[in-house]
Design a protein around this motif. Structure first.
Motif: not given
Length: 179
Positions: A130-132, A138-140, A145-149
């Motif tokens: 989920s972190e990846r 985010r790069r896009r 859209v954090g890792p928990t979401v």
């Protein structure tokens, strides 16, 4: 809430419109209970035009202002603006990968992660995957859209099976898993 758990949660998603719906609902859920979002799901569907990203991406300021006055949904300006922006980013991903589905499942090599948690307290809030996913989104240009979401989205969309082993849905969903 029970019906969602018993029929939808954790079932692998391949339909891009449904991917967008889950992503939007998880964005709005951040900081709130899932029950609040599920209770308003139909209102969200109406407000966001059944979650068709090509329609949502065209929402202008007037439309977003009307959403801010819609008492049937969660009225959070930042989340509404992020949803409209994310719809455009979603379309860009579709254009690049053919489908959002192809892109999003790449974080697990196209397979469902089948966990075997004995207790709900063992289920993590986020994972390396989920972190990846969060970093790539985010790069896009995606927002909220954090890792928990992302992990909540992965659970809902069946990218990960986090039904605990004692839950009757654990084995049912495992049989539906992408391999």
């Amino acid at each position: 809430m029970v019906a969602y758990h018993d029929t939808e949660w954790g079932v692998p998603v391949s339909d891009d419109r449904l991917h967008f719906e889950f992503l939007v609902l998880d964005t709005f859920q951040a900081g709130l209970s899932w029950a609040v979002i599920l209770h308003r799901r139909e209102a969200f569907r109406q407000a966001f035009k059944n979650f068709y990203p090509h329609i949502v991406s065209s929402f202008d300021n007037d439309r977003m202002n009307r959403l801010m006055n819609n008492v049937s949904i969660v009225r959070n300006r930042a989340k509404i603006e992020a949803t409209v922006s994310n719809a455009a980013r979603f379309l860009e991903v579709q254009s690049e990968f053919g489908t959002f589905d192809a892109f999003i499942w790449s974080f697990t090599e196209g397979r469902t992660i089948r966990n075997r948690w004995p207790d709900t307290g063992d289920v993590p809030a986020f994972t390396r995957e989920s972190e990846r996913m969060s970093e790539a989104l985010r790069r896009r240009g995606f927002r909220f859209v954090g890792p928990t979401v992302c992990y909540a989205y992965m659970q809902g969309a069946g990218i990960v099976n986090d039904h605990v082993t004692s839950c009757f849905r654990h084995e049912e969903v495992s049989r539906l898993a992408r391999r």
